[in-house]
Design a protein around this motif. Structure first.
Motif, short mmCIF file in Angstrom:
data_model
loop_
_atom_site.label_atom_id
_atom_site.label_comp_id
_atom_site.label_asym_id
_atom_site.label_seq_id
_atom_site.Cartn_x
_atom_site.Cartn_y
_atom_site.Cartn_z
N LEU A 70 45.32 33.32 39.89
CA LEU A 70 45.46 34.56 40.64
C LEU A 70 44.65 35.67 39.97
CD1 LEU A 70 46.71 36.34 42.83
CD2 LEU A 70 48.77 36.52 41.41
N PHE A 71 44.70 35.74 38.66
CA PHE A 71 43.93 36.76 37.93
C PHE A 71 42.43 36.59 38.19
CE2 PHE A 71 41.52 38.25 34.29
CZ PHE A 71 41.99 39.56 34.18
N VAL A 72 41.95 35.37 38.07
CA VAL A 72 40.52 35.10 38.30
C VAL A 72 40.14 35.48 39.73
CG1 VAL A 72 38.82 33.23 38.50
CG2 VAL A 72 40.27 33.40 36.47
N SER A 73 40.98 35.16 40.69
CA SER A 73 40.70 35.54 42.08
C SER A 73 40.65 37.05 42.24
CB SER A 73 41.77 34.97 43.02
OG SER A 73 41.72 33.56 43.03
N ALA A 74 41.55 37.76 41.59
CA ALA A 74 41.56 39.22 41.64
C ALA A 74 40.31 39.79 40.99
CB ALA A 74 42.82 39.77 40.97
N LEU A 75 39.91 39.24 39.86
CA LEU A 75 38.72 39.71 39.16
C LEU A 75 37.47 39.47 40.01
CD1 LEU A 75 37.52 40.92 36.57
CD2 LEU A 75 37.41 38.58 35.65
N GLN A 76 37.38 38.32 40.64
CA GLN A 76 36.23 38.03 41.50
C GLN A 76 36.21 38.94 42.72
OE1 GLN A 76 36.94 33.78 41.79
NE2 GLN A 76 35.20 33.36 40.44
N ALA A 77 37.37 39.24 43.30
CA ALA A 77 37.43 40.16 44.44
C ALA A 77 36.97 41.55 44.02
CB ALA A 77 38.85 40.20 45.01
N TYR A 78 37.40 41.99 42.84
CA TYR A 78 36.98 43.30 42.33
C TYR A 78 35.47 43.31 42.13
CZ TYR A 78 36.47 47.25 39.13
OH TYR A 78 36.08 48.43 38.53
N MET A 79 34.95 42.27 41.52
CA MET A 79 33.51 42.19 41.26
C MET A 79 32.73 42.23 42.57
SD MET A 79 31.55 39.33 38.94
CE MET A 79 31.56 38.02 40.15
N GLN A 80 33.17 41.49 43.57
CA GLN A 80 32.48 41.48 44.85
C GLN A 80 32.49 42.85 45.52
OE1 GLN A 80 34.47 38.28 46.87
NE2 GLN A 80 33.40 36.70 45.70
N SER A 81 33.61 43.56 45.41
CA SER A 81 33.68 44.89 46.02
C SER A 81 32.75 45.87 45.30
CB SER A 81 35.12 45.42 46.03
OG SER A 81 35.54 45.79 44.73
N GLN A 82 32.65 45.75 43.99
CA GLN A 82 31.75 46.62 43.23
C GLN A 82 30.29 46.32 43.55
OE1 GLN A 82 32.81 49.29 41.07
NE2 GLN A 82 34.49 48.77 42.42
N HIS A 83 29.95 45.05 43.69
CA HIS A 83 28.58 44.69 44.05
C HIS A 83 28.24 45.18 45.46
CE1 HIS A 83 28.78 41.14 40.99
NE2 HIS A 83 28.71 42.32 40.41
N ALA A 84 29.18 45.06 46.38
CA ALA A 84 28.95 45.54 47.75
C ALA A 84 28.72 47.05 47.75
CB ALA A 84 30.13 45.16 48.65
N TRP A 85 29.53 47.77 46.97
CA TRP A 85 29.36 49.23 46.87
C TRP A 85 27.97 49.56 46.31
CZ3 TRP A 85 29.14 51.60 41.89
CH2 TRP A 85 28.97 52.98 41.93
#
Length: 192
Positions: A54-69
């Protein structure tokens, strides 16, 4: 017949991200997660896997949102230096606007776990590569338009900006002097 889920997986992941962001990986318990996500432990495990998954999934989701921004910001039809200033200013302002002053989830994760968790290390390295790549492309665009000297190495400038981004998120989490932080951004921009 299986009962239908009564919660949204993406919303639950965002809630888990917020708990991990506030408490860190080690400081977060399964009961913290289930309370925040409003699900029971069996549903958490069935939907997201164990705490680490779950942590890894959350970290990857955060990373993807930052890259999209970043990609959205870089794609704007503005001068390159203005885009870089916007990125830097947003990092300061967003960090200062957070009432909990959590800083950057990626920075927090790197300092807590990257030296002891190979999967987190790989995600953090991938993040650095992607951000530096976005920044290097932006700098090369600035070199083509004459905004940035072609004598400067775009990859080195991108690394410098990445390091600056990470440092800004750390310092802005503890220093609330917006004027001081924005003045420091001028110095960063002067090196480009």
């Amino acid at each position: 017949m299986a009962r239908p889920k009564k919660f949204d997986d993406a919303a639950g992941l965002q809630k888990a991200l917020n708990v991990f962001w506030k408490k860190g990986y080690a400081g977060t318990s399964i009961s913290d997660l289930t309370a925040s996500m409003e699900i029971n432990a069996p549903s958490l495990y069935a939907t997201y896997g164990d705490k680490h998954t779950l942590f890894v999934s959350a970290l990857q989701a955060y990373m993807q949102s930052q890259h999209a921004w970043m990609r959205q910001s870089v794609g704007e039809n503005k001068p390159v230096r203005e885009i870089i200033r916007l990125l830097l200013t947003s990092l300061v302002d967003d960090t200062l606007a957070d009432p909990e002053r959590r800083g950057c989830f990626m920075v927090n994760t790197i300092t807590e776990m990257a030296n002891q968790d190979a999967q987190v290390f790989t995600i953090a390295s991938d993040n650095e590569h992607r951000v530096r790549s976005i920044l290097a492309d932006l700098i090369r665009n600035g070199q083509q338009t004459g905004e940035i000297s072609p004598d400067k190495d775009a990859d080195i400038l991108a690394s410098f900006l990445f390091i600056s981004f990470m440092g800004i998120r750390v310092i802005a989490a503890t220093n609330n002097n917006k004027k001081h932080l924005h003045s420091a951004l001028d110095v960063i921009l002067s090196a480009i």
